[in-house]
Enzyme design. Structure first.
Site, mmCIF file in Angstrom:
data_model
loop_
_atom_site.group_PDB
_atom_site.id
_atom_site.type_symbol
_atom_site.label_atom_id
_atom_site.label_comp_id
_atom_site.label_asym_id
_atom_site.label_seq_id
_atom_site.Cartn_x
_atom_site.Cartn_y
_atom_site.Cartn_z
ATOM 1 N N THR A 253 0.813 -1.205 0.000
ATOM 2 C CA THR A 253 0.000 0.000 0.000
ATOM 3 C C THR A 253 0.853 1.266 0.000
ATOM 4 O O THR A 253 1.902 1.319 0.637
ATOM 5 C CB THR A 253 -0.930 0.010 1.231
ATOM 6 O OG1 THR A 253 -1.696 -1.190 1.231
ATOM 7 C CG2 THR A 253 -1.866 1.199 1.206
ATOM 8 N N ALA B 246 -2.285 4.557 -3.157
ATOM 9 C CA ALA B 246 -2.576 3.258 -3.759
ATOM 10 C C ALA B 246 -2.920 2.249 -2.680
ATOM 11 O O ALA B 246 -2.043 1.825 -1.935
ATOM 12 C CB ALA B 246 -1.382 2.761 -4.579
ATOM 13 N N GLY B 247 -4.204 1.904 -2.593
ATOM 14 C CA GLY B 247 -4.632 0.874 -1.657
ATOM 15 C C GLY B 247 -5.105 -0.338 -2.428
ATOM 16 O O GLY B 247 -4.333 -1.220 -2.789
ATOM 17 N N SER B 248 -6.400 -0.377 -2.742
ATOM 18 C CA SER B 248 -6.942 -1.482 -3.511
ATOM 19 C C SER B 248 -6.446 -1.476 -4.958
ATOM 20 O O SER B 248 -6.342 -2.518 -5.596
ATOM 21 C CB SER B 248 -8.477 -1.430 -3.499
ATOM 22 O OG SER B 248 -8.973 -1.577 -2.181
ATOM 23 N N GLY C 162 -23.540 -1.934 29.425
ATOM 24 C CA GLY C 162 -22.590 -0.838 29.626
ATOM 25 C C GLY C 162 -21.181 -1.325 29.912
ATOM 26 O O GLY C 162 -20.195 -0.687 29.503
ATOM 27 N N GLU D 254 -5.660 -6.710 3.727
ATOM 28 C CA GLU D 254 -5.477 -7.796 2.750
ATOM 29 C C GLU D 254 -6.681 -7.957 1.828
ATOM 30 O O GLU D 254 -7.095 -9.061 1.482
ATOM 31 C CB GLU D 254 -5.133 -9.110 3.460
ATOM 32 C CG GLU D 254 -3.808 -9.012 4.197
ATOM 33 C CD GLU D 254 -3.282 -10.330 4.687
ATOM 34 O OE1 GLU D 254 -3.384 -11.331 3.942
ATOM 35 O OE2 GLU D 254 -2.751 -10.358 5.803
ATOM 36 N N THR E 86 -10.246 -5.362 1.024
ATOM 37 C CA THR E 86 -11.480 -4.986 1.714
ATOM 38 C C THR E 86 -12.615 -5.943 1.365
ATOM 39 O O THR E 86 -12.541 -6.716 0.401
ATOM 40 C CB THR E 86 -11.896 -3.565 1.308
ATOM 41 O OG1 THR E 86 -12.185 -3.564 -0.110
ATOM 42 C CG2 THR E 86 -10.796 -2.550 1.593
ATOM 43 N N SER E 87 -13.674 -5.864 2.128
ATOM 44 C CA SER E 87 -14.849 -6.683 1.822
ATOM 45 C C SER E 87 -15.359 -6.388 0.415
ATOM 46 O O SER E 87 -15.832 -7.294 -0.291
ATOM 47 C CB SER E 87 -15.966 -6.414 2.842
ATOM 48 O OG SER E 87 -15.671 -7.000 4.088
#
Length: 381
Positions: free
Chosen positions: A127, A131-133, A342, A365, A367-368
């Site tokens: 990454t 730049a990620g995906s 709580g 690694e 994303t969904s």
């Protein structure tokens, strides 16, 4: 069809569980609160085989197959999300690229120290700030071959283990023309001149797993530190991430198991309206849903791992397992907090930490959303 583990796998699973119960789980809260890597436990992992799960025995590894590795990561996740992530990244992202694609020289030079525990860990840098995906089009870190050495310039983000690693396998652009054959993986020792590792990021969870920005300022490494051929990097990365997704799915299952155990314990102890929480149907349904989803996710992860161990295609199954297991973990952890009321919002109770740790699993690694794209492509092809 046989759902039983082999005797060897069962013994391995039991050994890892016992180790995690002694050395990892009791320190999980301290690791989180102090944002300190559990180096003491990791120092003891080498002889057990936890640091060389993706490394062949010829190079100092444990020779554990994908099923055994997934079982181990699940147990580590049950004990401590931070420690589990560091070890999953070390094995599945740092060591795996060299074990799969490295020359004999690279395997002999880099793998034995990190697999045995005599060295530090391993890391992978993909990454970037922009730049990620989108690795194919977004990677700006470049490597130029000059006088038989690669000169690397650029920046990486979210590099797990950078500060505790002997080397960082780095995705770089070796062809300025771009395209799917323009990227390569190069091994960069962390003591290389010009490599700068920023202080650990301050994160929502997984605080004991150090994550860093890394800057490459005209870093040079020998030409033979390239994995495979120039331009193979994108394909290599996607293969490595397929395996890594099994690890993250297993980690998520471990986190969910830990949250479920805390919820069951609390429901049996706490009373409301004159009876234990566990006697209320609303609580029973939460626990029943969690148990069902945990078992489903575990089986999905094991199936993907089994396919990998058999040498069969597993990309779609790994994406499915990661998608379901990580989103399941969030639901289970959320309901575990709800059962605590709580108190679940207090750091005095483990479910608060486990929930924060689980939140990354649907991001790292792949994303969904990326998992759904991968799955859909296989469904529609």
């Amino acid at each position: 069809m046989n759902f039983d583990l082999t005797q060897e796998q069962r013994m391995w699973w039991d050994a890892v569980h016992d180790f995690v119960s002694r050395e990892v789980k009791p320190k999980a809260r301290e690791v989180d609160e102090s944002a300190r890597f559990n180096q003491e436990a990791v120092n003891k992992m080498g002889p057990l085989g936890l640091l060389g799960m993706n490394v062949p025995e010829d190079y100092g590894g444990a020779g554990i197959d994908a099923v055994g590795a997934a079982l181990a990561i699940e147990e580590l996740g049950w004990g401590c999300g931070s420690t589990a992530l560091a070890i999953a990244a070390h094995n599945g992202l740092g060591c795996a690229p060299i074990a799969i694609y490295g020359s004999q020289f690279l395997k002999e030079h880099f793998l034995p120290p990190v697999a045995s525990g005599q060295g530090k860990l391993a890391a992978l840098a993909l990454t970037e700030p922009g730049a990620g995906s989108d690795l194919k089009g977004g990677v700006r870190t470049r490597a130029i071959l000059k006088d038989d050495r690669w000169q690397i310039t650029g920046s990486k983000m979210w590099c797990t283990n950078a500060s505790i690693a002997d080397f960082i396998v780095t995705l770089v652009r070796t062809d300025p023309a771009g395209g799917s054959s323009s990227l390569s993986l190069i091994v960069v020792p962390t003591d290389a001149q010009g490599l700068h590792i920023a202080p650990a990021e301050k994160k929502m969870g997984l605080k004991g797993s150090p994550t860093h920005a890394v800057t490459y300022e005209d870093v040079t490494v020998p030409q033979e530190y390239l994995l495979g051929q120039p331009g193979d990097g994108l394909y290599q990365t996607l293969v490595v991430l397929d395996g890594g997704r099994i690890g993250i799915g297993a980690l998520a299952v471990g986190l969910a198991r830990a949250a479920q155990e805390e919820a069951v314990r609390y429901a049996k102890e706490r009373q409301a309206f004159g009876v234990h929480l566990a006697d209320h149907q609303a609580i029973q349904w939460m626990l029943a849903d969690a148990a069902t989803e945990i078992q489903s996710a575990h089986l999905m992860v094991m199936y993907a791992a089994w396919l990998k161990a058999q040498g069969r295609p597993f990309t779609q199954q790994a994406a499915m397992a990661k998608l379901f297991a990580t989103e399941m973990a969030e639901r289970v952890c959320r309901n575990a907090i709800q059962i605590h009321g709580g108190y679940g919002y207090s750091s005095e109770f483990p479910v608060e930490r486990i929930y924060r740790d689980a939140r990354l699993m649907t991001i790292g690694e792949g994303t969904s959303e990326i998992q759904r794209l991968v799955i859909a492509r296989h469904v529609l092809q």
